[in-house]
Design a protein around this motif. Structure first.
Motif, PDB file in Angstrom:
ATOM      1  N   PHE A 203       1.089  -0.886  -0.016  1.00 49.08           N
ATOM      2  CA  PHE A 203      -0.053  -0.211  -0.028  1.00 49.08           C
ATOM      3  C   PHE A 203       0.912   1.193   0.017  1.00 49.08           C
ATOM      4  O   PHE A 203       2.019   1.190   0.225  1.00 49.08           O
ATOM      5  CB  PHE A 203      -0.829  -0.252   0.859  1.00 49.08           C
ATOM      6  N   ILE A 204       0.842   2.182  -0.334  1.00 48.32           N
ATOM      7  CA  ILE A 204       0.868   3.435  -0.637  1.00 48.32           C
ATOM      8  C   ILE A 204       0.395   4.975  -0.515  1.00 48.32           C
ATOM      9  O   ILE A 204      -1.212   4.496  -0.270  1.00 48.32           O
ATOM     10  CB  ILE A 204       1.689   3.861  -2.017  1.00 48.32           C
ATOM     11  N   GLY A 205       0.585   5.769  -0.125  1.00 51.41           N
ATOM     12  CA  GLY A 205      -0.117   6.838   0.014  1.00 51.41           C
ATOM     13  C   GLY A 205      -1.153   7.326  -1.196  1.00 51.41           C
ATOM     14  O   GLY A 205      -0.081   7.331  -2.886  1.00 51.41           O
ATOM     15  N   GLY A 206      -2.199   7.693  -0.707  1.00 49.16           N
ATOM     16  CA  GLY A 206      -2.961   7.880  -1.889  1.00 49.16           C
ATOM     17  C   GLY A 206      -3.851   6.871  -1.988  1.00 49.16           C
ATOM     18  O   GLY A 206      -4.973   7.309  -2.132  1.00 49.16           O
ATOM     19  N   ASP A 207      -3.732   5.704  -1.289  1.00 53.27           N
ATOM     20  CA  ASP A 207      -4.703   4.386  -1.333  1.00 53.27           C
ATOM     21  C   ASP A 207      -6.048   5.475  -0.682  1.00 53.27           C
ATOM     22  O   ASP A 207      -6.453   5.821   0.160  1.00 53.27           O
ATOM     23  CB  ASP A 207      -4.082   3.301  -0.614  1.00 53.27           C
ATOM     24  N   VAL A 208      -7.349   4.475  -0.961  1.00 48.01           N
ATOM     25  CA  VAL A 208      -8.271   4.837   0.029  1.00 48.01           C
ATOM     26  C   VAL A 208      -8.499   3.978   0.912  1.00 48.01           C
ATOM     27  O   VAL A 208      -8.043   2.715   0.998  1.00 48.01           O
ATOM     28  CB  VAL A 208      -9.321   4.149  -0.841  1.00 48.01           C
ATOM     29  N   LEU A 209      -8.714   4.302   2.366  1.00 50.64           N
ATOM     30  CA  LEU A 209      -9.016   3.661   3.435  1.00 50.64           C
ATOM     31  C   LEU A 209     -10.714   3.575   3.567  1.00 50.64           C
ATOM     32  O   LEU A 209     -11.738   4.565   4.275  1.00 50.64           O
ATOM     33  CB  LEU A 209      -8.045   4.171   5.070  1.00 50.64           C
ATOM     34  N   ILE A 210     -11.058   2.367   4.096  1.00 50.83           N
ATOM     35  CA  ILE A 210     -12.534   2.437   5.020  1.00 50.83           C
ATOM     36  C   ILE A 210     -13.206   1.227   5.986  1.00 50.83           C
ATOM     37  O   ILE A 210     -11.677   0.970   6.436  1.00 50.83           O
ATOM     38  CB  ILE A 210     -13.625   1.891   4.234  1.00 50.83           C
ATOM     39  N   GLY A 211     -13.069   1.905   6.919  1.00 48.48           N
ATOM     40  CA  GLY A 211     -12.930   1.358   8.844  1.00 48.48           C
ATOM     41  C   GLY A 211     -14.322   1.979   9.675  1.00 48.48           C
ATOM     42  O   GLY A 211     -14.727   2.777   9.106  1.00 48.48           O
ATOM     43  N   GLN A 212     -14.338   1.737  10.670  1.00 50.81           N
ATOM     44  CA  GLN A 212     -15.597   1.604  11.713  1.00 50.81           C
ATOM     45  C   GLN A 212     -14.903   3.350  11.967  1.00 50.81           C
ATOM     46  O   GLN A 212     -13.605   3.699  11.968  1.00 50.81           O
ATOM     47  CB  GLN A 212     -14.997   1.862  12.600  1.00 50.81           C
ATOM     48  N   SER A 213     -15.902   4.175  11.880  1.00 49.13           N
ATOM     49  CA  SER A 213     -15.794   6.060  12.204  1.00 49.13           C
ATOM     50  C   SER A 213     -15.262   5.661  14.163  1.00 49.13           C
ATOM     51  O   SER A 213     -15.865   4.809  14.676  1.00 49.13           O
ATOM     52  CB  SER A 213     -16.954   6.394  12.103  1.00 49.13           C
ATOM     53  N   HIS A 214     -15.005   6.645  14.723  1.00 49.96           N
ATOM     54  CA  HIS A 214     -15.191   6.665  16.080  1.00 49.96           C
ATOM     55  C   HIS A 214     -16.390   7.096  16.692  1.00 49.96           C
ATOM     56  O   HIS A 214     -17.252   6.564  17.452  1.00 49.96           O
ATOM     57  CB  HIS A 214     -14.563   8.517  16.374  1.00 49.96           C
ATOM     58  N   LYS A 215     -16.800   7.749  15.822  1.00 52.27           N
ATOM     59  CA  LYS A 215     -18.794   7.359  15.585  1.00 52.27           C
ATOM     60  C   LYS A 215     -19.063   5.968  15.827  1.00 52.27           C
ATOM     61  O   LYS A 215     -19.432   5.599  14.444  1.00 52.27           O
ATOM     62  CB  LYS A 215     -19.431   8.663  15.197  1.00 52.27           C
ATOM     63  N   ALA A 216     -20.031   5.363  17.445  1.00 56.45           N
ATOM     64  CA  ALA A 216     -20.714   4.190  17.441  1.00 56.45           C
ATOM     65  C   ALA A 216     -21.697   4.433  15.463  1.00 56.45           C
ATOM     66  O   ALA A 216     -22.599   5.009  15.875  1.00 56.45           O
ATOM     67  CB  ALA A 216     -21.047   3.574  17.970  1.00 56.45           C
ATOM     68  N   GLY A 217     -21.427   2.646  14.917  1.00 51.77           N
ATOM     69  CA  GLY A 217     -22.310   2.278  13.913  1.00 51.77           C
ATOM     70  C   GLY A 217     -22.283   3.362  12.598  1.00 51.77           C
ATOM     71  O   GLY A 217     -22.999   3.397  11.884  1.00 51.77           O
ATOM     72  N   TYR A 218     -20.538   4.037  12.255  1.00 52.35           N
ATOM     73  CA  TYR A 218     -21.073   4.869  10.975  1.00 52.35           C
ATOM     74  C   TYR A 218     -19.346   4.501  10.343  1.00 52.35           C
ATOM     75  O   TYR A 218     -18.743   4.282  11.615  1.00 52.35           O
ATOM     76  CB  TYR A 218     -20.341   6.788  11.371  1.00 52.35           C
ATOM     77  N   THR A 219     -19.295   4.455   9.787  1.00 49.33           N
ATOM     78  CA  THR A 219     -18.409   4.091   8.721  1.00 49.33           C
ATOM     79  C   THR A 219     -17.570   5.494   7.871  1.00 49.33           C
ATOM     80  O   THR A 219     -17.529   5.997   7.785  1.00 49.33           O
ATOM     81  CB  THR A 219     -18.597   3.131   8.003  1.00 49.33           C
ATOM     82  N   ALA A 220     -15.951   5.556   8.659  1.00 54.43           N
ATOM     83  CA  ALA A 220     -15.523   6.570   7.932  1.00 54.43           C
ATOM     84  C   ALA A 220     -14.342   6.193   7.004  1.00 54.43           C
ATOM     85  O   ALA A 220     -13.291   4.834   6.612  1.00 54.43           O
ATOM     86  CB  ALA A 220     -13.933   6.586   9.057  1.00 54.43           C
ATOM     87  N   GLY A 260     -19.105   2.746  -8.790  1.00 59.71           N
ATOM     88  CA  GLY A 260     -20.039   3.184  -8.847  1.00 59.71           C
ATOM     89  C   GLY A 260     -21.366   2.973  -7.936  1.00 59.71           C
ATOM     90  O   GLY A 260     -22.316   3.629  -7.561  1.00 59.71           O
ATOM     91  N   SER A 261     -21.212   1.652  -6.976  1.00 56.03           N
ATOM     92  CA  SER A 261     -21.612   1.868  -5.829  1.00 56.03           C
ATOM     93  C   SER A 261     -21.360   2.351  -4.348  1.00 56.03           C
ATOM     94  O   SER A 261     -20.003   1.720  -4.481  1.00 56.03           O
ATOM     95  CB  SER A 261     -21.972  -0.092  -5.710  1.00 56.03           C
ATOM     96  N   TRP A 262     -22.195   2.373  -3.656  1.00 58.77           N
ATOM     97  CA  TRP A 262     -21.918   3.049  -2.540  1.00 58.77           C
ATOM     98  C   TRP A 262     -22.149   2.196  -1.867  1.00 58.77           C
ATOM     99  O   TRP A 262     -22.576   2.390  -0.451  1.00 58.77           O
ATOM    100  CB  TRP A 262     -22.711   4.326  -2.532  1.00 58.77           C
ATOM    101  N   GLY A 263     -21.873   0.656  -1.231  1.00 60.93           N
ATOM    102  CA  GLY A 263     -22.782   0.253   0.023  1.00 60.93           C
ATOM    103  C   GLY A 263     -21.286  -0.037   0.987  1.00 60.93           C
ATOM    104  O   GLY A 263     -21.552  -0.900   2.078  1.00 60.93           O
ATOM    105  N   TYR A 264     -19.502   0.795   0.686  1.00 58.04           N
ATOM    106  CA  TYR A 264     -19.312   0.643   2.033  1.00 58.04           C
ATOM    107  C   TYR A 264     -18.920  -0.578   2.207  1.00 58.04           C
ATOM    108  O   TYR A 264     -18.762  -1.069   4.179  1.00 58.04           O
ATOM    109  CB  TYR A 264     -20.140   1.518   3.341  1.00 58.04           C
ATOM    110  N   SER A 265     -19.169  -1.588   1.338  1.00 58.27           N
ATOM    111  CA  SER A 265     -18.049  -3.253   2.082  1.00 58.27           C
ATOM    112  C   SER A 265     -16.460  -3.321   1.589  1.00 58.27           C
ATOM    113  O   SER A 265     -16.504  -2.170   1.467  1.00 58.27           O
ATOM    114  CB  SER A 265     -19.212  -4.719   0.886  1.00 58.27           C
ATOM    115  N   HIS A 266     -16.552  -4.662   2.967  1.00 55.19           N
ATOM    116  CA  HIS A 266     -14.999  -4.730   2.916  1.00 55.19           C
ATOM    117  C   HIS A 266     -14.136  -5.262   1.822  1.00 55.19           C
ATOM    118  O   HIS A 266     -14.899  -5.602   1.066  1.00 55.19           O
ATOM    119  CB  HIS A 266     -15.017  -5.372   4.177  1.00 55.19           C
ATOM    120  N   GLY A 267     -13.290  -4.291   0.912  1.00 56.41           N
ATOM    121  CA  GLY A 267     -12.535  -4.803   0.081  1.00 56.41           C
ATOM    122  C   GLY A 267     -11.432  -5.676   0.873  1.00 56.41           C
ATOM    123  O   GLY A 267     -10.918  -6.284   2.207  1.00 56.41           O
TER     124      GLY A 267
END
Length: 426
Positions: A203-220, A260-267
């Motif tokens: 992985f390098i600088g500029g890659d997209v990251l997705i995970g649990q936000s600080h706020k419970a129930g939200y994805t960052a 184009g999908s906004w599913g927030y599923s884990h890659g």
């Protein structure tokens, strides 16, 4: 090195437009393909800036030392006049700082230094700033009255931006401050957390990251910034601390949905959050790789599939210009935003995270009359161009006060705080 070729697809929603990207895992992107990602004017400006930056860095290094801290105030890189302005409470003593810088770094041209009188030293102003921001700590869920505090570039005092409704109260509160304070109405920091695509290791600088936000129930959703390594060779990514819950159980992934999908599923699995530092708005993500198999110190650029090595890091100084490689900016058609000029090289600001946590952050403020950043760029690498296929890390994106400002925390401070160094593998 295998690296996915990125393609962009623009989709419009009711509230705002976001960009997603897919990748072909087997495609190979070649290093050294020129500077197609940054226009010629920005490239020329960045390369011309380097000798002045080296001079400013060598003087700042000496100015912060005990022998000169009682007179050293600030520094400004004036590329238009091809000079470095050194603010000091004793201009005659300034020549001694330059001489020490020349001794330590023989290659710098100290004939380009101009000395200007300042009223206060950096040491005095830093102590006052720490006191002001240390008292600016509201309870969780409450909003701070002071948004930011910084040294005036000429060392004449302190500049504060406060909540519009609190300006008079802050003025009264700081009327007796040991260093003069100017208070104006400002805007709270807007964090820039959202998302981009599904990369694979390294992985390098500029890659997209997705995970649990600080706020419970939200994805960052944020952008990867620094690629780092510890003394044992373990590989890390560093992104903004306001992005993901700071728990050892927080896993970070790429975005796994179809374009184009906004599913927030884990890659693809990227790693686990292992440490954080709110003051530098930085957190580490430990990958499962080591010795370059987990991360490489590169930054994602243009054209599609291009990246450049990031073998060094440094501080930024007033008057210099930087770029940032935020993921969403890239896929929104803004490429790699550059020409962001440093207007406050050492500023503190208050921010409220999405779970109500208040933090005071120290870093740099840049400004541009053009495009700067957008949501989803948090954590992205802030850098300068140092060659046809190299970059120098300056920090990671934290946020901004408005559409034309960028706030970032500095790479040397972040790496030192975590006991890490840039990954030597590029």
């Amino acid at each position: 090195m295998n690296r996915k070729i990125r393609t962009a697809l623009l989709t419009s929603g009711a509230a705002l437009s976001l960009v997603l990207a897919t990748a072909t895992p087997e495609a190979i992107a070649k290093d050294g393909g020129g500077l197609a990602g940054i226009d010629a004017a920005a490239t020329a400006q960045a390369l011309a800036q380097k000798p002045l930056h080296d001079l400013a860095a060598s003087i700042d290094e000496q100015g912060r030392k005990t022998a000169f801290s009682d007179t050293y105030s600030n520094i400004y890189v004036d590329q238009t006049r091809d000079q470095v302005i050194v603010y000091t409470t004793d201009p005659k003593h300034g020549t001694a700082i330059a001489a020490a810088a020349k001794t330590a770094h023989a290659g710098v041209d100290t004939s380009k230094v101009k000395y200007v009188s300042a009223k206060y030293t950096k040491k005095q102003i830093d102590a006052s700033l720490d006191k002001i921001m240390g008292a600016n700590k509201p309870a969780k869920g409450a909003k701070p009255e002071i948004y930011s505090a910084a040294e005036a570039p000429d060392g004449s005092g302190i500049q504060i931006q406060a909540a519009p409704s609190a300006v008079d109260h802050v003025k009264a509160l700081l009327a007796g401050n040991d260093i003069p304070v100017t208070v104006t109405a400002g805007q709270a920091q807007a964090t820039l957390d959202t998302w981009r695509w599904n990369d694979n290791a390294p992985f390098i600088g500029g890659d997209v990251l997705i995970g649990q936000s600080h706020k419970a129930g939200y994805t960052a959703n944020c952008t990867a910034g620094l690629a780092a390594e510890d003394n044992a060779g373990n590989d890390y990514l560093i992104t903004a601390d306001h992005c993901f819950a700071t728990s050892s159980s927080t896993s970070v992934y790429g975005e796994g949905d179809a374009v184009g999908s906004w599913g927030y599923s884990h890659g693809n699995f990227i790693g686990i959050v292992t440490a954080d530092n709110p003051g530098w708005d930085a957190q580490t993500i430990a990958t499962s790789g080591a010795s370059g198999s987990g991360t490489n110190s590169d930054e994602a650029d243009t054209p599609n599939g291009q990246w450049y090595a990031v073998p060094s890091d440094a501080y930024s100084y007033n008057g210099e210009q930087v770029c940032q490689d935020g993921a969403v900016s890239y896929y929104n058609g803004h490429g790699v935003p550059c020409g962001i000029k440093v207007i406050n090289q050492d500023i503190r600001w208050a921010v409220t995270w999405n779970d109500g946590t208040n933090a005071t952050i120290r870093g740099v403020e840049g400004q541009s009359s053009g495009y700067v950043a957008t949501e989803g760029d948090s954590g992205a690498l802030v850098f300068t161009v140092t060659g046809s296929n190299t970059r120098q890390a300056r920090g990671i994106v934290s946020g901004g006060f408005d559409a034309n400002t960028l706030l970032w925390t500095e790479a040397p401070d972040i790496l030192n705080a975590f006991g890490l160094h840039l990954n030597p593998h590029t």
